[in-house]
Design an enzyme around this catalytic site. Sequence first.
Site, PDB file in Angstrom:
ATOM      1  CE  LYS A 177      22.140 -18.088 -41.751  1.00  0.00           C
ATOM      2  NZ  LYS A 177      22.622 -16.713 -41.428  1.00  0.00           N
ATOM      3  CG  HIS A 229      22.125 -19.114 -32.285  1.00  0.00           C
ATOM      4  ND1 HIS A 229      20.953 -18.747 -32.875  1.00  0.00           N
ATOM      5  CD2 HIS A 229      23.115 -18.464 -32.970  1.00  0.00           C
ATOM      6  CE1 HIS A 229      21.199 -17.902 -33.872  1.00  0.00           C
ATOM      7  NE2 HIS A 229      22.497 -17.713 -33.946  1.00  0.00           N
ATOM      8  CB  SER A 277      20.009 -20.396 -44.594  1.00  0.00           C
ATOM      9  OG  SER A 277      20.403 -19.131 -44.176  1.00  0.00           O
TER      10      SER A 277
HETATM   11  P1  A3P Z   1      18.797 -17.101 -46.450  1.00  0.00           P
HETATM   12  O1  A3P Z   1      20.202 -17.523 -46.260  1.00  0.00           O
HETATM   13  O2  A3P Z   1      17.896 -18.244 -46.828  1.00  0.00           O
HETATM   14  O3  A3P Z   1      18.647 -15.937 -47.384  1.00  0.00           O
HETATM   15  P2  A3P Z   1      19.470 -15.719 -39.128  1.00  0.00           P
HETATM   16  O4  A3P Z   1      19.133 -14.297 -38.921  1.00  0.00           O
HETATM   17  O5  A3P Z   1      18.820 -16.629 -38.135  1.00  0.00           O
HETATM   18  O6  A3P Z   1      20.942 -15.907 -39.245  1.00  0.00           O
HETATM   19  O7  A3P Z   1      18.807 -16.153 -40.513  1.00  0.00           O
HETATM   20  C1  A3P Z   1      19.303 -15.608 -41.705  1.00  0.00           C
HETATM   21  C2  A3P Z   1      18.327 -15.916 -42.799  1.00  0.00           C
HETATM   22  O8  A3P Z   1      17.207 -15.034 -42.682  1.00  0.00           O
HETATM   23  C3  A3P Z   1      18.919 -15.677 -44.186  1.00  0.00           C
HETATM   24  O9  A3P Z   1      18.236 -16.603 -45.037  1.00  0.00           O
HETATM   25  C4  A3P Z   1      18.506 -14.239 -44.433  1.00  0.00           C
HETATM   26  O10 A3P Z   1      18.528 -13.855 -45.792  1.00  0.00           O
HETATM   27  C5  A3P Z   1      17.093 -14.277 -43.874  1.00  0.00           C
HETATM   28  N1  A3P Z   1      16.558 -12.950 -43.557  1.00  0.00           N
HETATM   29  C6  A3P Z   1      17.128 -11.980 -42.815  1.00  0.00           C
HETATM   30  N2  A3P Z   1      16.330 -10.901 -42.779  1.00  0.00           N
HETATM   31  C7  A3P Z   1      15.230 -11.189 -43.507  1.00  0.00           C
HETATM   32  C8  A3P Z   1      14.048 -10.464 -43.871  1.00  0.00           C
HETATM   33  N3  A3P Z   1      13.834  -9.220 -43.476  1.00  0.00           N
HETATM   34  N4  A3P Z   1      13.146 -11.090 -44.661  1.00  0.00           N
HETATM   35  C9  A3P Z   1      13.340 -12.352 -45.090  1.00  0.00           C
HETATM   36  N5  A3P Z   1      14.438 -13.086 -44.792  1.00  0.00           N
HETATM   37  C10 A3P Z   1      15.373 -12.509 -44.006  1.00  0.00           C
END
Ligand code: A3P
Length: 286
Positions: free
Chosen positions: A44, A99, A129
Amino acid sequence: MSFDYFLYKGVKFSPGSYSQELLQYVENEFQVLDDDVYIVTYPKSGTHWLIEILSLINRDADPTWCNSVLIWLRSPWIETKEGQLQLKDLSSPRVLTSHLPFHIFPKAFFTSKAKIIYVMRNPKDIFVSLFYFAKIICHYKDPESFEQYLEDFLQGNILYNSWFEHVRGWMQMKDNSNFFIITYEELHQDLRGCILRICKFLGKELGDSKIDTIVKHSSFEAMKENKMSNYSLGTEEYIDHTKGTFMRKGTAGDWKNHFTVAQSEHFDRVYQEKMKDLNMKFFWEG
Ligand code: A3P
């Protein structure tokens, strides 16, 4: 989901996508190529944002690949059963995702010329998140409550253990030239500038209009619309679409909408205790 985590060298994993044998293989036998780039994160932290950015950089800003190939096939997870099958189809130079904490990352990396991009995020936002993510993703145990899950997060009683251990482990690499740190908050504040810095780290030169194209296609809105990147095509064994969406909010500071003052102060106390001798100041600390 109802299952028990198992431990590999002290780290918790769930039985569906991981196994002792696989983790042992990944740590000791996985072949790292000199031109590999690894996106390494605590879950996340902005992993998929980086996958999208690197997918675009590697294709000279042409969005065709991002628009036609599922994000988890473009940059598979090296430690999962699915990822190990998927990465067999990749040609070099590979962008791979993990991870894994520092102490169980593939040994071969440390004698190679491969590179790591380590993405970090304010752990309070990571927690929020993750709280929503764990409800929809099948290899996470369902959070009982926000309060209980916060304690589990702070104690590392979850998949991949604690954020603190992850960061402390990987920060041992911070002065290595093949290790690049970027934060989710920096990406938010200046996406274009971050893409330029990433290109420099990768030794890639792209002109202004190509950088503009990458900014456009890696925005939250673009990724949320892109079926190849937004997980709407994730299978039922992996994601429960009835309980939420992967591209949730995409903001920095959402923790303020979720934490009570007492929870925030408790978090800060644990943070200070666990990070006190690291001597590093992170973006979100102001
Ligand atoms: P939120 O749950 O706060 O919206 P990961 O990719 O490590 O799993 O992290 C996911 C988080 O990154 C989620 O956060 C997701 O919405 C956010 N995310 C993914 N793509 C993004 C982008 N292009 N811009 C901003 N946030 C992004």
